[in-house]
Motif scaffolding. Structure first.
Motif, mmCIF file in Angstrom:
data_model
loop_
_atom_site.group_PDB
_atom_site.id
_atom_site.type_symbol
_atom_site.label_atom_id
_atom_site.label_comp_id
_atom_site.label_asym_id
_atom_site.label_seq_id
_atom_site.Cartn_x
_atom_site.Cartn_y
_atom_site.Cartn_z
ATOM 1 N N ALA A 183 3.520 -13.753 -4.401
ATOM 2 C CA ALA A 183 3.188 -12.725 -5.385
ATOM 3 C C ALA A 183 3.034 -11.379 -4.687
ATOM 4 C CB ALA A 183 1.897 -13.080 -6.121
ATOM 5 N N VAL A 184 3.082 -10.303 -5.464
ATOM 6 C CA VAL A 184 2.778 -8.977 -4.938
ATOM 7 C C VAL A 184 1.266 -8.855 -4.859
ATOM 8 C CG1 VAL A 184 2.849 -6.502 -5.399
ATOM 9 C CG2 VAL A 184 4.882 -7.901 -5.799
ATOM 10 N N ILE A 185 0.743 -8.756 -3.636
ATOM 11 C CA ILE A 185 -0.699 -8.637 -3.420
ATOM 12 C C ILE A 185 -0.949 -7.593 -2.335
ATOM 13 C CG2 ILE A 185 -1.267 -10.991 -4.158
ATOM 14 C CD1 ILE A 185 -1.340 -11.813 -1.231
ATOM 15 N N ASP A 186 -2.108 -6.955 -2.390
ATOM 16 C CA ASP A 186 -2.430 -5.876 -1.450
ATOM 17 C C ASP A 186 -2.409 -6.342 -0.001
ATOM 18 O OD1 ASP A 186 -2.712 -4.096 -3.520
ATOM 19 O OD2 ASP A 186 -4.895 -4.313 -3.657
ATOM 20 N N SER A 187 -2.802 -7.588 0.240
ATOM 21 C CA SER A 187 -2.889 -8.101 1.616
ATOM 22 C C SER A 187 -1.565 -8.699 2.104
ATOM 23 C CB SER A 187 -3.987 -9.161 1.702
ATOM 24 O OG SER A 187 -3.698 -10.254 0.825
ATOM 25 N N GLY A 188 -0.510 -8.604 1.284
ATOM 26 C CA GLY A 188 0.776 -9.179 1.660
ATOM 27 C C GLY A 188 1.500 -8.378 2.722
ATOM 28 N N ARG A 189 2.657 -8.885 3.146
ATOM 29 C CA ARG A 189 3.489 -8.209 4.146
ATOM 30 C C ARG A 189 4.419 -7.224 3.444
ATOM 31 N NH1 ARG A 189 6.248 -12.733 7.719
ATOM 32 N NH2 ARG A 189 6.630 -10.959 9.097
ATOM 33 N N ASP A 190 4.692 -6.119 4.101
ATOM 34 C CA ASP A 190 5.562 -5.101 3.528
ATOM 35 C C ASP A 190 6.891 -5.704 3.098
ATOM 36 O OD1 ASP A 190 3.627 -3.238 4.040
ATOM 37 O OD2 ASP A 190 4.563 -2.431 5.838
ATOM 38 N N ALA A 191 7.375 -5.304 1.936
ATOM 39 C CA ALA A 191 8.643 -5.829 1.422
ATOM 40 C C ALA A 191 9.345 -4.730 0.637
ATOM 41 C CB ALA A 191 8.405 -7.046 0.544
ATOM 42 N N THR A 192 10.640 -4.564 0.904
ATOM 43 C CA THR A 192 11.429 -3.527 0.234
ATOM 44 C C THR A 192 12.741 -4.105 -0.265
ATOM 45 O OG1 THR A 192 10.492 -1.801 1.655
ATOM 46 C CG2 THR A 192 12.508 -1.257 0.460
ATOM 47 N N ALA A 213 6.762 -3.203 -2.454
ATOM 48 C CA ALA A 213 5.526 -3.865 -2.847
ATOM 49 C C ALA A 213 5.276 -5.044 -1.912
ATOM 50 C CB ALA A 213 5.612 -4.341 -4.296
ATOM 51 N N PRO A 214 4.093 -5.135 -1.317
ATOM 52 C CA PRO A 214 3.798 -6.204 -0.346
ATOM 53 C C PRO A 214 3.763 -7.585 -0.988
ATOM 54 C CG PRO A 214 1.803 -4.998 -0.881
ATOM 55 C CD PRO A 214 2.934 -4.259 -1.531
ATOM 56 N N ILE A 215 4.298 -8.563 -0.284
ATOM 57 C CA ILE A 215 4.378 -9.931 -0.798
ATOM 58 C C ILE A 215 3.585 -10.881 0.095
ATOM 59 C CG2 ILE A 215 5.937 -11.892 -1.184
ATOM 60 C CD1 ILE A 215 8.070 -9.904 -2.038
ATOM 61 N N GLY A 216 2.810 -11.743 -0.558
ATOM 62 C CA GLY A 216 2.046 -12.759 0.167
ATOM 63 C C GLY A 216 1.842 -13.976 -0.706
ATOM 64 N N ARG A 217 1.144 -14.964 -0.180
ATOM 65 C CA ARG A 217 0.865 -16.181 -0.926
ATOM 66 C C ARG A 217 -0.020 -15.860 -2.133
ATOM 67 N NH1 ARG A 217 3.783 -20.499 -0.538
ATOM 68 N NH2 ARG A 217 3.789 -20.183 1.736
ATOM 69 N N ASN A 218 0.363 -16.369 -3.292
ATOM 70 C CA ASN A 218 -0.403 -16.146 -4.512
ATOM 71 C C ASN A 218 -1.745 -16.867 -4.411
ATOM 72 O OD1 ASN A 218 -1.444 -15.995 -7.110
ATOM 73 N ND2 ASN A 218 0.510 -16.351 -8.114
ATOM 74 N N GLN A 223 11.629 -13.037 -2.013
ATOM 75 C CA GLN A 223 11.441 -11.594 -2.199
ATOM 76 C C GLN A 223 12.072 -11.047 -3.479
ATOM 77 O OE1 GLN A 223 11.799 -9.003 1.214
ATOM 78 N NE2 GLN A 223 12.909 -7.469 0.031
ATOM 79 N N ILE A 224 13.356 -11.307 -3.687
ATOM 80 C CA ILE A 224 14.030 -10.761 -4.866
ATOM 81 C C ILE A 224 13.409 -11.324 -6.137
ATOM 82 C CG2 ILE A 224 16.215 -10.704 -6.144
ATOM 83 C CD1 ILE A 224 17.649 -10.666 -3.432
ATOM 84 N N ARG A 225 13.130 -12.608 -6.159
ATOM 85 C CA ARG A 225 12.562 -13.253 -7.339
ATOM 86 C C ARG A 225 11.194 -12.665 -7.676
ATOM 87 N NH1 ARG A 225 12.879 -19.389 -5.521
ATOM 88 N NH2 ARG A 225 12.141 -19.785 -7.653
ATOM 89 N N VAL A 226 10.362 -12.451 -6.655
ATOM 90 C CA VAL A 226 9.022 -11.903 -6.873
ATOM 91 C C VAL A 226 9.098 -10.427 -7.280
ATOM 92 C CG1 VAL A 226 6.838 -11.310 -5.732
ATOM 93 C CG2 VAL A 226 7.898 -13.548 -5.340
#
Length: 302
Positions: free
Chosen positions: A198-207, A185-190, A233-236
């Motif tokens: 936060a997990v947002i569509d415009s975030g960076r790829d995160a696994t 789920a991609p993560i970026g600034r909320n 990452q883990i927390r989000v």
């Protein structure tokens, strides 16, 4: 300053890749950073890292200005698990900030490293010498430290290539029913809270991959394996799937165990040594306060 005139063979290549191949003592990730910082010009104008070079382009690469770090070395009795001429592995205690910033000018990991190590790389600038990657203030565990710039670039390249082994142990709220899982789920600034990710569509790829280690009444102990290294990452990710970290003041519930911060420990770190080419892996057991919290929980019978 370095100047390069592109020829026909250079045409069509991404500028970050071309420069990392043409220039000595640099890497693609380092060059991407310089381009984003405006230190690379093509025909007198700034470009993006994905710019495609054209024949006869005049490329100018400006050096980074390294400022002597105005940081006081402090004897913080850091636990150094390994050290040689190129790298060190340090165990950061919970509650310690990695590098100086607003509100934290002393007693950071960098202050301690400057006291205990003779050399640190300078690529990250004056306030972050030697720091290749970081973990949050209230996360404990292992970090690799670069003692020279060549080693720093090599370690950063491994992070970019996702070849560094990073395993964390976390205690989360709720009982996870399945034994393992993967969160992509991609993560970026909320956008609603700028101090949070936060997990947002415009975030960076995160696994994040996870395995269940132990189940307790109301809680689960898991091992998290990072494929990427986004902020929090883990927390989000664990909040996103409904199992937030115990004690997390930013992403967890208000009603939680008294832990003085999130229950997260970076226990395993593995990488290829920049000089020898040997794979090295280090492991650290859970801190005593973490173990003490687990002792208060009731294990679930299988």
């Amino acid at each position: 300053m370095q100047e390069i005139k592109a020829n026909e063979m250079d045409s069509g290549q991404r500028i970050d890749r071309l420069l990392s191949e043409k220039l000595d003592d640099t890497s693609r990730s380092d060059m991407q950073g310089r381009i984003r910082d405006g230190l690379v010009e093509v025909n007198g104008e700034a470009v993006k890292p994905n710019y495609k070079v054209k024949t006869d382009d005049v490329i100018i690469v400006h050096p980074r200005e390294l400022v002597e770090a105005d940081i006081s070395p402090q004897n913080l009795n850091l636990e150094i698990l390994y050290e040689d001429d190129d790298v060190a592995v340090v165990n950061k205690p919970k509650g310690m900030v990695v590098h100086p910033a607003a509100g934290h000018h002393s007693e950071t990991l960098v202050n301690g490293l400057m006291f205990q190590l003779d050399d640190l790389s300078g690529i990250n600038g004056e306030l972050r010498p030697g720091i290749v990657h970081r973990i949050d203030k209230d996360t404990s565990g292992l970090l690799m430290v670069a003692k020279n710039d060549v080693a720093h670039r090599a370690l950063v390249d491994q992070l970019v290539d996702k070849s560094v082994t990073r395993k964390y142990v976390a205690l989360v709220h709720g009982t996870i029913p399945h034994d393992k899982g993967t969160i992509e789920a991609p993560i970026g600034r909320n956008p609603k809270e700028r101090q949070e990710m936060a997990v947002i569509d415009s975030g960076r790829d995160a696994t994040t991959h996870f395995n269940v280690l132990e189940r307790y009444e109301g809680y689960t102990l898991i091992e998290c394996i990072l494929e990427t290294g986004r902020t929090h990452q883990i927390r989000v990710h664990m909040k996103y799937i409904g199992y937030p970290l115990v004690g997390d003041p930013k992403y967890g519930p208000r009603k939680t165990l008294n832990t003085d911060g999130q229950m997260l420990h970076a226990g395993t770190l593995g990488f290829i040594h920049p000089t020898s080419g040997e794979y090295m892996e280090f492991n650290d057991s859970l801190p005593e306060p973490f173990e003490d919290v687990l002792e208060t929980l009731t294990p679930l019978s299988d």
